[in-house]
Every structure is written in structure tokens, then in C-alpha cells.
Design a protein around this motif. Structure first.
Motif, PDB file in Angstrom:
ATOM      1  N   VAL A   3      11.270  -0.289  -8.871  1.00  0.00           N
ATOM      2  CA  VAL A   3      10.614  -0.945  -7.745  1.00  0.00           C
ATOM      3  C   VAL A   3      10.819  -2.449  -7.876  1.00  0.00           C
ATOM      4  CG1 VAL A   3       8.438  -1.313  -6.539  1.00  0.00           C
ATOM      5  CG2 VAL A   3       8.939   0.899  -7.565  1.00  0.00           C
ATOM      6  N   ARG A  40       4.417  -1.443  -5.968  1.00  0.00           N
ATOM      7  CA  ARG A  40       4.022  -2.589  -5.142  1.00  0.00           C
ATOM      8  C   ARG A  40       3.535  -2.116  -3.784  1.00  0.00           C
ATOM      9  NH1 ARG A  40       8.035  -5.372  -1.614  1.00  0.00           N
ATOM     10  NH2 ARG A  40       9.706  -3.895  -1.267  1.00  0.00           N
ATOM     11  N   VAL A  42       3.974  -2.524  -0.011  1.00  0.00           N
ATOM     12  CA  VAL A  42       4.998  -2.979   0.916  1.00  0.00           C
ATOM     13  C   VAL A  42       4.354  -3.493   2.206  1.00  0.00           C
ATOM     14  CG1 VAL A  42       7.020  -2.270   2.254  1.00  0.00           C
ATOM     15  CG2 VAL A  42       6.654  -1.336  -0.037  1.00  0.00           C
ATOM     16  N   ARG A  43       3.345  -2.767   2.670  1.00  0.00           N
ATOM     17  CA  ARG A  43       2.663  -3.154   3.897  1.00  0.00           C
ATOM     18  C   ARG A  43       1.193  -2.794   3.776  1.00  0.00           C
ATOM     19  NH1 ARG A  43       5.825  -0.842   7.527  1.00  0.00           N
ATOM     20  NH2 ARG A  43       6.904  -2.774   7.890  1.00  0.00           N
ATOM     21  N   ASP A  48      -0.445  -6.762   7.995  1.00  0.00           N
ATOM     22  CA  ASP A  48       0.761  -6.446   8.751  1.00  0.00           C
ATOM     23  C   ASP A  48       0.519  -5.660  10.027  1.00  0.00           C
ATOM     24  OD1 ASP A  48       2.467  -7.618   6.779  1.00  0.00           O
ATOM     25  OD2 ASP A  48       2.023  -5.887   5.525  1.00  0.00           O
ATOM     26  N   TRP A  58      -1.261   2.144   4.835  1.00  0.00           N
ATOM     27  CA  TRP A  58      -0.644   1.318   3.807  1.00  0.00           C
ATOM     28  C   TRP A  58       0.719   1.910   3.485  1.00  0.00           C
ATOM     29  CZ3 TRP A  58      -3.369  -2.462   0.647  1.00  0.00           C
ATOM     30  CH2 TRP A  58      -4.685  -2.662   1.035  1.00  0.00           C
ATOM     31  N   VAL A  59       1.644   1.092   3.039  1.00  0.00           N
ATOM     32  CA  VAL A  59       2.935   1.573   2.542  1.00  0.00           C
ATOM     33  C   VAL A  59       3.084   1.061   1.116  1.00  0.00           C
ATOM     34  CG1 VAL A  59       5.433   1.557   2.828  1.00  0.00           C
ATOM     35  CG2 VAL A  59       3.960   1.606   4.852  1.00  0.00           C
ATOM     36  N   LEU A  60       3.327   1.987   0.197  1.00  0.00           N
ATOM     37  CA  LEU A  60       3.484   1.661  -1.219  1.00  0.00           C
ATOM     38  C   LEU A  60       4.880   2.055  -1.664  1.00  0.00           C
ATOM     39  CD1 LEU A  60       0.137   3.252  -2.447  1.00  0.00           C
ATOM     40  CD2 LEU A  60       0.516   0.865  -1.841  1.00  0.00           C
ATOM     41  N   ALA A  61       5.395   1.370  -2.657  1.00  0.00           N
ATOM     42  CA  ALA A  61       6.673   1.731  -3.276  1.00  0.00           C
ATOM     43  C   ALA A  61       6.423   1.965  -4.758  1.00  0.00           C
ATOM     44  CB  ALA A  61       7.704   0.621  -3.082  1.00  0.00           C
ATOM     45  N   TYR A 103      13.706   4.487  -5.306  1.00  0.00           N
ATOM     46  CA  TYR A 103      12.243   4.422  -5.314  1.00  0.00           C
ATOM     47  C   TYR A 103      11.669   5.477  -4.385  1.00  0.00           C
ATOM     48  CZ  TYR A 103      12.361   1.907  -0.827  1.00  0.00           C
ATOM     49  OH  TYR A 103      12.552   1.558   0.478  1.00  0.00           O
ATOM     50  N   ARG A 105       8.957   5.852  -1.309  1.00  0.00           N
ATOM     51  CA  ARG A 105       8.161   5.151  -0.296  1.00  0.00           C
ATOM     52  C   ARG A 105       7.031   6.074   0.121  1.00  0.00           C
ATOM     53  NH1 ARG A 105       7.379   4.807   5.260  1.00  0.00           N
ATOM     54  NH2 ARG A 105       7.219   2.698   6.096  1.00  0.00           N
ATOM     55  N   GLU A 107       3.499   6.449   2.530  1.00  0.00           N
ATOM     56  CA  GLU A 107       2.506   6.010   3.494  1.00  0.00           C
ATOM     57  C   GLU A 107       1.198   6.618   3.048  1.00  0.00           C
ATOM     58  OE1 GLU A 107       3.727   6.848   7.505  1.00  0.00           O
ATOM     59  OE2 GLU A 107       5.770   6.163   7.075  1.00  0.00           O
TER      60      GLU A 107
END
Length: 112
Positions: A3, A40, A42-43, A48, A58-61, A103, A105, A107
């Protein structure tokens, strides 16, 4: 580390089959957080907006070694704010150039 720009340390609690207090098989028991990995955000919806992922999305990586991640699994933050997210959708994002930057992704919604 897969990531890029990791700012958090995260663990995943996977849903699995289990038994209730009476010994009856049940689905959806959350396990303990597994190996802690870098990740991390992402959004985040408060910064955002909700155009792509919907309200509160939320968006996580996270590291590709977590794959597969399923809807209903939880992602937990180590230390800090100690936030917990419930996965809504996850996808594996392999790189065409270098597998070391693959990675996952996710949601997710922030658990209350």
C-alpha cells in the motif's frame, strides 16, 4: 509494503461459522484481528463527499495478502482512534507492472 503511502496499521476480523451459547451452529461470527498490516484511507465521506461510494462510504487500501476479503468482514485500526469499519465491497487490484504494489481496495462503513 504493497500500500503506497500507508498511514495506518490495520487488522481484519473475518466472518466465519461458529456456535452460539447453546451449541447451535451460526454464521457470521467475527474472528480475532489477524496479522496487522499497513494500510491507508483513500476516501473519507466527511472530506470527499459521497459521489462515488454513497453516504458514509469510506474507501480503504490494504495489503494484497489479505485477499480475499468479504462483505461483512471488519477492518480495525490499531491504536490511535481505534476505528472499526464494516466491509461492504472489496476488490483485488493487481498491478500490471509489479506485483509488489498489488493491493485490496475496500469500500466500507464506519461501525458505530
Amino acid at each position: 509494503m504493497a500500500v503506497i503511502g500507508a498511514t495506518l496499521t490495520l487488522g481484519v476480523r473475518r466472518r466465519r461459522a461458529g456456535v452460539d451459547a447453546h451449541g447451535t451452529p451460526v454464521a457470521g461470527v467475527l474472528g480475532e484481528a489477524g496479522e496487522w498490516m499497513p494500510g491507508r484511507i483513500v476516501r473519507r465521506p466527511d472530506v470527499d463527499g459521497d459521489v462515488e461510494t454513497g453516504p458514509g462510504g469510506w474507501v480503504l487500501a490494504v495489503d494484497a495478502s489479505w485477499w480475499p476479503v468479504a462483505a461483512g468482514d471488519q477492518v480495525v485500526e490499531q491504536g490511535g482512534a481505534g476505528r472499526v469499519w464494516t466491509v461492504v465491497r472489496a476488490s483485488h487490484r493487481p498491478s500490471d507492472f509489479d506485483p509488489s504494489i498489488d493491493y485490496v481496495r475496500m469500500e466500507a462503513s464506519l461501525a458505530e
